[in-house]
Design an enzyme around this catalytic site. Sequence first.
Site, PDB file in Angstrom:
ATOM      1  CG  ASP A   1       6.695  -6.503  -9.150  1.00 33.74           C
ATOM      2  OD1 ASP A   1       6.354  -5.315  -9.301  1.00 33.74           O
ATOM      3  OD2 ASP A   1       5.879  -7.442  -8.991  1.00 33.74           O
TER       4      ASP A   1
ATOM      5  CG  ASN B   1      -2.643  -5.512  -0.711  1.00 32.63           C
ATOM      6  OD1 ASN B   1      -2.367  -5.525   0.486  1.00 32.63           O
ATOM      7  ND2 ASN B   1      -2.029  -4.715  -1.566  1.00 32.63           N
TER       8      ASN B   1
ATOM      9  CG  ASP C   1       0.206  -1.336   4.608  1.00 26.96           C
ATOM     10  OD1 ASP C   1       0.386  -1.377   3.363  1.00 26.96           O
ATOM     11  OD2 ASP C   1      -0.561  -0.548   5.176  1.00 26.96           O
TER      12      ASP C   1
ATOM     13  CD  GLU D   1       2.776  -4.865  -6.576  1.00 27.23           C
ATOM     14  OE1 GLU D   1       2.211  -5.479  -7.480  1.00 27.23           O
ATOM     15  OE2 GLU D   1       2.293  -3.850  -6.023  1.00 27.23           O
TER      16      GLU D   1
ATOM     17  CG  HIS E   1      -5.162  -2.506   1.306  1.00 28.82           C
ATOM     18  ND1 HIS E   1      -4.366  -2.499   0.199  1.00 28.82           N
ATOM     19  CD2 HIS E   1      -6.445  -2.480   0.850  1.00 28.82           C
ATOM     20  CE1 HIS E   1      -5.104  -2.455  -0.896  1.00 28.82           C
ATOM     21  NE2 HIS E   1      -6.388  -2.446  -0.523  1.00 28.82           N
TER      22      HIS E   1
END
Length: 415
Positions: free
Chosen positions: A290, A298, A307, A333, A303
Amino acid sequence: MSDDTSDTYLFDITPTAIVVIINDKLVKLNQAAVSLLEASDEQSLLGRSINDFIHPLDQPRSQGRLRKQGEAWTNAPSKFRIHTSKDNYRMLLVSSRAIHYDGQEAVMISGMDVTEHNEMEEQLRLSEFNFRRLFENMQDVYYRTDVRGIVQKVSPAIRKVLGYEPEEIEGHEVEAFYPATTDRDTFMKAILEFGMVTDFPGRMLRKDGTLIDISISSQALYGDEGEFSGIEGICRDVTQRKMLERELQRLATTDSLTGIANRRAFLEYAEHTFKSCQRYQTQMTLLMLDLDFFKNINDQYGHQCGDQVLLRFAETVKVELRESDLFGRLGGEEFCVILQQASRSEAMLVAERIRSNVQSLVLTSASGDFILLTVSIGIATYRTEDDRLGRLLERSDKALYQAKSNGRNQIKWEA
């Protein structure tokens, strides 16, 4: 023709129609001729011209055959169309010869009704024409091989499918056009076992070296004594269809952003691996990963930047994995790795390389800000008492929670 009793007897009982003409006039007919011309009796026909019964288009040829000079000529059999007394059409196979009858020069004509035979020939000719048209224009490749696998016949569609002329294929072993003999062996095994196959998958090499996907529908051929004598069938190029199927499969099982397995595909594979461990008591180690504080990335940079971070992270992890390992994105994530046949020390080594490499990543935002990235990892391994995959996932997730609780950017093994 003499008046001998035996000759007269044979003339009357023969099933072949026989007539005698003098100067083109009918002077004698046997019963078979009377029946063929559909007359009530011989008397109703005597004195009539032979041309009354011959089709107008055939009369010039008939007259040329009947008006030969001499006393010993014979005409070979030839087909003629006639009309009966009831104006019905017939096709006759006719032969004739010069004779003497009642002291005069005459011609004896024999005719065999081949109307049905001629119609059958026409049907066969039409059938052959239709077959040839279909054979030459069909998009699928028709082929036939003998018992040794030698191609005996192949349709012109082979030009489009494999790029060869038919004569370049015929007389050669069909195996030569397979990229691997195992493909041909698998096909032959199915044919011999079931006698036929439908939409059987395979691959073949084109003349230009291109590898194509094919679909084969064929049946075994057998001799009079039931022995295997070859194969007959059709095959078609399904490369485009297979490419679409593979692309659909990829889209259904792949995470669109990172290109690794999506949640559904990963869990299906994990379930398969788990059951294998149960059956064979092999090793299976699961790494739950994680990204730390990913939500902040973000929120601060958007975003699109997030990405790009996920994509770089996935690329970094893949470098440390073997082909036998599986890497998947469970969502957001959160990622997961399955290591097969890995000891605890090997798993820890892989996890540490991943953690260290992620920490060393140099990432920048669109505005030029440096982005620091770390990952927390929880590890669990298969235990013989595990009755379902969920047990392993729960333990790895618990270990991940401990890693985050202890400050993140670290690895925790299951308790």
